[in-house]
Scaffold this motif. Structure first.
Motif, mmCIF file in Angstrom:
data_model
loop_
_atom_site.group_PDB
_atom_site.id
_atom_site.type_symbol
_atom_site.label_atom_id
_atom_site.label_comp_id
_atom_site.label_asym_id
_atom_site.label_seq_id
_atom_site.Cartn_x
_atom_site.Cartn_y
_atom_site.Cartn_z
ATOM 1 N N UNK A 264 24.427 54.441 38.102
ATOM 2 C CA UNK A 264 25.887 54.316 38.136
ATOM 3 C C UNK A 264 26.463 54.339 36.728
ATOM 4 N N UNK A 265 25.646 53.921 35.747
ATOM 5 C CA UNK A 265 26.023 54.013 34.334
ATOM 6 C C UNK A 265 24.759 54.267 33.535
ATOM 7 N N UNK A 266 24.929 54.875 32.338
ATOM 8 C CA UNK A 266 23.752 55.282 31.562
ATOM 9 C C UNK A 266 23.764 54.772 30.129
ATOM 10 N N UNK A 267 24.911 54.422 29.604
ATOM 11 C CA UNK A 267 24.947 53.887 28.253
ATOM 12 C C UNK A 267 25.163 54.938 27.187
ATOM 13 N N UNK A 268 24.806 54.595 25.942
ATOM 14 C CA UNK A 268 25.156 55.403 24.780
ATOM 15 C C UNK A 268 24.512 56.779 24.792
ATOM 16 N N UNK B 278 19.025 61.027 37.086
ATOM 17 C CA UNK B 278 18.402 60.398 38.247
ATOM 18 C C UNK B 278 17.136 59.697 37.779
ATOM 19 N N UNK B 279 16.509 58.955 38.668
ATOM 20 C CA UNK B 279 15.315 58.239 38.255
ATOM 21 C C UNK B 279 14.393 57.918 39.407
ATOM 22 N N UNK C 179 13.497 58.297 33.986
ATOM 23 C CA UNK C 179 14.866 58.784 34.114
ATOM 24 C C UNK C 179 14.925 60.198 33.530
ATOM 25 N N UNK C 180 15.527 61.108 34.269
ATOM 26 C CA UNK C 180 15.609 62.492 33.817
ATOM 27 C C UNK C 180 17.081 62.902 33.739
ATOM 28 N N UNK C 181 17.423 63.519 32.616
ATOM 29 C CA UNK C 181 18.808 63.915 32.332
ATOM 30 C C UNK C 181 18.954 65.427 32.351
ATOM 31 N N UNK D 182 17.037 65.439 28.838
ATOM 32 C CA UNK D 182 16.253 64.390 28.204
ATOM 33 C C UNK D 182 15.368 63.727 29.254
ATOM 34 N N UNK D 183 14.295 63.126 28.775
ATOM 35 C CA UNK D 183 13.364 62.402 29.637
ATOM 36 C C UNK D 183 13.133 61.027 29.020
ATOM 37 N N UNK D 184 13.471 59.990 29.781
ATOM 38 C CA UNK D 184 13.329 58.613 29.312
ATOM 39 C C UNK D 184 12.274 57.930 30.181
ATOM 40 N N UNK D 185 11.122 57.646 29.583
ATOM 41 C CA UNK D 185 9.999 57.084 30.320
ATOM 42 C C UNK D 185 9.745 55.643 29.886
#
Length: 281
Positions: free
Chosen positions: A206-210, A221-222, A248-250, A265-268
């Motif tokens: 719902x929110x992702x930040x900076x 999504x994640x 999380x994948x952007x 981006x990919x945040x693991x």
């Protein structure tokens, strides 16, 4: 003969209240048999009133970009110890109400300790990392007391990774604050004296930040996965070891000329943990 028949009727009349009382008591006891120790066997996990646990996790994070054309942002990695607390309560577990007796509330919280980021010249930048999960959890035992337990969960997940602002996007972009709706399925399978637990969930941010604010039209999504082994060592207590992974994948709609250009981006987020849990019946 008449005296014998009368005596038999009296005995039956006296026995009937006792028999009725025994039957009325047997129904709830039978319904609760899964929750109590019977013939020296401990109650089954998945029938408890509550459970609580504490874990020590070694947690890591790896942030990377795809099709990165900007030199003003870069990948990010972190590793830190992360103690956590978790608990579940099933308020109607001792009732005979179907479905509702297996509906519970779950809550967990974790926070990294001793975590810092490095800025220009190796300067230390204050960094915090916290997780909070809250939601509803339903349990189902398809094969009875001795079989596996299945869980369905739904709720909110909050993951906050905050790097103190430095004015340097290459570091500041690593800050995220994921508030997500989470739907998940979990299971616990007994294997002799131990049990294997596994689960997976989908995260809808719902929110992702900076991080998202640096790029044009971000979407994300994640998913998360977990695996653990539980070993009972005392009544109601078990030792636990496991691993978890969140991804999380952007997707960005960047265009040439934008201040920050990347395709996605990919945040693991990952971790291994050891802990102990208590099941209260």
């Amino acid at each position: 003969m008449r005296r014998q028949a009368a005596a038999a009727l009296v005995a039956l009349a006296l026995a009937s209240p006792s028999l009725a009382l025994a039957q009325s008591a047997a129904a709830p006891l039978g319904d609760r048999a899964e929750r109590k120790e019977v013939d020296g066997h401990p109650p089954a996990v998945g029938t408890e009133l509550f459970n609580a646990g504490v874990d020590l996790e070694i947690a890591g994070r790896a942030l990377s970009y795809s099709d990165l054309l900007s030199e003003n942002v870069r990948t990010y990695d972190a590793l830190a110890p992360m103690p956590s607390l978790r608990g579940e309560v099933y308020p109607l577990a001792r009732s005979a109400l179907p479905v509702l007796r297996d509906l519970g509330v779950t809550l967990s919280y974790a926070r990294a300790v001793g975590l810092d980021s490095k800025g220009e010249g190796g300067a230390r930048i204050s960094t915090s990392w916290s997780r909070l999960h809250a939601g509803l959890k339903g349990r189902f035992r398809p094969a009875g007391q001795a079989g596996p337990v299945l869980f369905a969960t739904g709720g909110l997940s909050w993951i906050d990774f905050d790097v103190a602002s430095t004015g340097d996007p290459s570091r500041d972009a690593a800050s995220v604050s994921y508030v997500s709706l989470r739907l998940g399925l979990d299971g616990r399978v007994p294997l002799g004296p131990v049990a294997i637990e596994a689960g997976a969930g989908y995260l809808a941010p719902l929110s992702m930040g900076a991080l998202a604010s640096y790029f044009r039209e971000p979407s994300a999504g994640g998913v998360d996965l977990r695996l653990a082994v539980a070993v009972p060592f005392a009544p109601g207590l078990e030792a636990r070891a496991g691993a978890s992974y969140t991804r999380f994948f952007y997707d960005f709609d960047s265009e040439p000329g934008d201040p920050y250009v990347a395709g996605g981006a990919l945040d693991q987020l990952y971790g291994v943990h050891l802990g102990v849990a208590y099941h209260g019946y």
